[in-house]
Write an enzyme that holds these catalytic residues in place. Structure first.
Site, mmCIF file in Angstrom:
data_model
loop_
_atom_site.group_PDB
_atom_site.id
_atom_site.type_symbol
_atom_site.label_atom_id
_atom_site.label_comp_id
_atom_site.label_asym_id
_atom_site.label_seq_id
_atom_site.Cartn_x
_atom_site.Cartn_y
_atom_site.Cartn_z
ATOM 1 N N ILE A 123 -8.109 -9.830 -10.868
ATOM 2 C CA ILE A 123 -8.547 -9.293 -12.158
ATOM 3 C C ILE A 123 -10.054 -9.052 -12.085
ATOM 4 O O ILE A 123 -10.829 -9.943 -11.718
ATOM 5 C CB ILE A 123 -8.169 -10.260 -13.304
ATOM 6 C CG1 ILE A 123 -6.634 -10.297 -13.408
ATOM 7 C CG2 ILE A 123 -8.797 -9.803 -14.631
ATOM 8 C CD1 ILE A 123 -6.095 -11.240 -14.451
ATOM 9 N N LEU A 124 -10.460 -7.838 -12.402
ATOM 10 C CA LEU A 124 -11.880 -7.475 -12.316
ATOM 11 C C LEU A 124 -12.612 -7.888 -13.593
ATOM 12 O O LEU A 124 -12.048 -7.812 -14.691
ATOM 13 C CB LEU A 124 -12.001 -5.964 -12.086
ATOM 14 C CG LEU A 124 -11.389 -5.500 -10.759
ATOM 15 C CD1 LEU A 124 -11.130 -4.000 -10.768
ATOM 16 C CD2 LEU A 124 -12.274 -5.889 -9.583
ATOM 17 N N GLY A 129 0.788 -1.238 0.000
ATOM 18 C CA GLY A 129 0.000 0.000 0.000
ATOM 19 C C GLY A 129 0.819 1.287 0.000
ATOM 20 O O GLY A 129 0.335 2.329 0.445
ATOM 21 N N SER A 130 2.041 1.215 -0.550
ATOM 22 C CA SER A 130 2.818 2.468 -0.577
ATOM 23 C C SER A 130 2.204 3.466 -1.557
ATOM 24 O O SER A 130 2.254 4.677 -1.323
ATOM 25 C CB SER A 130 4.292 2.198 -0.889
ATOM 26 O OG SER A 130 4.439 1.739 -2.209
ATOM 27 N N ASN A 131 1.625 2.982 -2.637
ATOM 28 C CA ASN A 131 0.916 3.902 -3.556
ATOM 29 C C ASN A 131 -0.337 4.470 -2.892
ATOM 30 O O ASN A 131 -0.657 5.637 -3.075
ATOM 31 C CB ASN A 131 0.543 3.191 -4.863
ATOM 32 C CG ASN A 131 1.690 3.183 -5.856
ATOM 33 O OD1 ASN A 131 2.081 4.224 -6.386
ATOM 34 N ND2 ASN A 131 2.256 2.008 -6.080
ATOM 35 N N ARG A 187 -15.958 -15.086 -6.973
ATOM 36 C CA ARG A 187 -15.727 -13.787 -7.600
ATOM 37 C C ARG A 187 -17.016 -13.039 -7.914
ATOM 38 O O ARG A 187 -17.157 -11.867 -7.604
ATOM 39 C CB ARG A 187 -14.891 -13.937 -8.881
ATOM 40 C CG ARG A 187 -14.543 -12.565 -9.450
ATOM 41 C CD ARG A 187 -13.557 -12.617 -10.565
ATOM 42 N NE ARG A 187 -14.227 -12.735 -11.850
ATOM 43 C CZ ARG A 187 -13.651 -12.469 -13.002
ATOM 44 N NH1 ARG A 187 -12.394 -12.105 -13.055
ATOM 45 N NH2 ARG A 187 -14.314 -12.604 -14.132
ATOM 46 N N HIS A 209 0.963 0.443 -13.262
ATOM 47 C CA HIS A 209 1.674 -0.789 -13.625
ATOM 48 C C HIS A 209 3.179 -0.496 -13.698
ATOM 49 O O HIS A 209 3.583 0.518 -14.268
ATOM 50 C CB HIS A 209 1.163 -1.303 -14.980
ATOM 51 C CG HIS A 209 1.768 -2.603 -15.371
ATOM 52 N ND1 HIS A 209 1.371 -3.801 -14.822
ATOM 53 C CD2 HIS A 209 2.784 -2.903 -16.224
ATOM 54 C CE1 HIS A 209 2.113 -4.783 -15.335
ATOM 55 N NE2 HIS A 209 2.970 -4.252 -16.194
ATOM 56 N N ASN A 246 -5.304 2.389 -13.127
ATOM 57 C CA ASN A 246 -4.376 1.400 -12.567
ATOM 58 C C ASN A 246 -2.953 1.902 -12.752
ATOM 59 O O ASN A 246 -2.676 2.660 -13.687
ATOM 60 C CB ASN A 246 -4.538 0.057 -13.298
ATOM 61 C CG ASN A 246 -3.621 -1.023 -12.739
ATOM 62 O OD1 ASN A 246 -3.441 -1.132 -11.519
ATOM 63 N ND2 ASN A 246 -3.008 -1.814 -13.609
ATOM 64 N N MET A 278 -4.280 -7.289 -6.808
ATOM 65 C CA MET A 278 -3.859 -8.472 -7.550
ATOM 66 C C MET A 278 -4.991 -9.286 -8.169
ATOM 67 O O MET A 278 -4.740 -10.306 -8.796
ATOM 68 C CB MET A 278 -3.027 -9.388 -6.633
ATOM 69 C CG MET A 278 -1.774 -8.734 -6.091
ATOM 70 S SD MET A 278 -0.708 -8.092 -7.404
ATOM 71 C CE MET A 278 0.008 -9.633 -8.005
HETATM 72 C C1 GRF Z 1 3.463 -1.402 -7.586
HETATM 73 O O1 GRF Z 1 4.713 -1.629 -8.178
HETATM 74 C C2 GRF Z 1 2.383 -1.325 -8.646
HETATM 75 O O2 GRF Z 1 2.820 -0.752 -9.849
HETATM 76 C C3 GRF Z 1 2.065 -2.777 -8.870
HETATM 77 O O3 GRF Z 1 2.126 -3.345 -7.578
HETATM 78 C C4 GRF Z 1 3.019 -2.579 -6.752
HETATM 79 C C5 GRF Z 1 2.233 -2.164 -5.533
HETATM 80 O O4 GRF Z 1 3.025 -1.558 -4.555
HETATM 81 N N1 GRF Z 1 0.808 -2.916 -9.545
HETATM 82 P P1 GRF Z 1 2.363 -0.901 -3.279
HETATM 83 O O5 GRF Z 1 1.439 -1.920 -2.658
HETATM 84 O O6 GRF Z 1 1.638 0.334 -3.717
HETATM 85 O O7 GRF Z 1 3.527 -0.566 -2.357
#
Ligand code: GRF
Length: 192
Positions: A96-97, A19-21, A69, A113, A111, A94
């Protein structure tokens, strides 16, 4: 549904891991210039480390394990509609929707990536990039369509691969850029 400028858009962030993003999006959402507020955190994984940010920042969280699902997706759609969610940000989610899910939120799912799409869709991107001896990799924010990692690209950031790069160092380098790219892509999406 189309994105429009106005009061802060109610946003749900979907995570499965660290969850760093999510953390960087929450920080961004608190800025005056941000067009979004994070109102809901969704995870398919009860143990996702990133769920800690729900507690720290007092944001509602919901877990959907996606064992069945269809059933879970229907419950998730109801939850998002109940919360009047106007933007969905997938951030290391992780699962797929389904096409049905995506059609319910047409044009409002983003999203991130960790590759320069359309190159290296799917998993283990950093391993594959290094095996191919590419000189550059990077990250991409894109709209989600029913084809995996194939929706319209919003923004990309290129990162130079060093001689001694390992999948781990590359992941770290790219993740740092992701944290800046996702907010920028959201601003762009709202024409800001
Ligand atoms: C990121 O590299 C994102 O691009 C990919 O999964 C990773 C998630 O990292 N889809 P975080 O959970 O946000 O730290």
């Amino acid at each position: 549904m189309a994105l429009s400028i106005g009061s802060k858009k109610k946003t749900a962030v979907f995570i499965s891991g660290n969850g760093s993003n999510l953390r960087s999006l929450i920080k961004f959402s608190k800025l005056k210039k941000s067009p979004i507020s994070i109102n809901l955190i969704i995870s398919d994984n009860l143990m996702a480390k990133g769920l800690i940010y729900a507690n720290i920042f007092k944001i509602d969280k919901k877990i959907f394990k996606f064992k069945n699902r269809k059933l879970d997706e229907n419950k998730l759609i109801s939850e998002l509609k109940k919360n009047k969610i106007e933007l969905i940000c997938l951030a290391g989610f992780m699962k797929i929707l389904s096409k049905t899910f995506i059609e319910n939120f047409k044009g409002i799912i983003l999203n991130i990536h960790p590759s320069l799409l359309p190159k290296y869709k799917g998993l283990n991107t950093h391993d594959r990039v290094l095996k191919k001896k590419d000189k550059y990799s990077g990250c991409t924010v894109h709209f989600v369509s029913s084809k995996l990692d194939s929706g319209k690209i919003i923004l990309q950031k290129r990162v130079k691969i060093s001689k001694k790069e390992t999948p781990k160092t590359l992941a770290k380098k790219i993740l740092k850029e992701e944290h800046k790219l996702y907010p920028k892509a959201i601003l762009k999406t709202f024409n800001l």
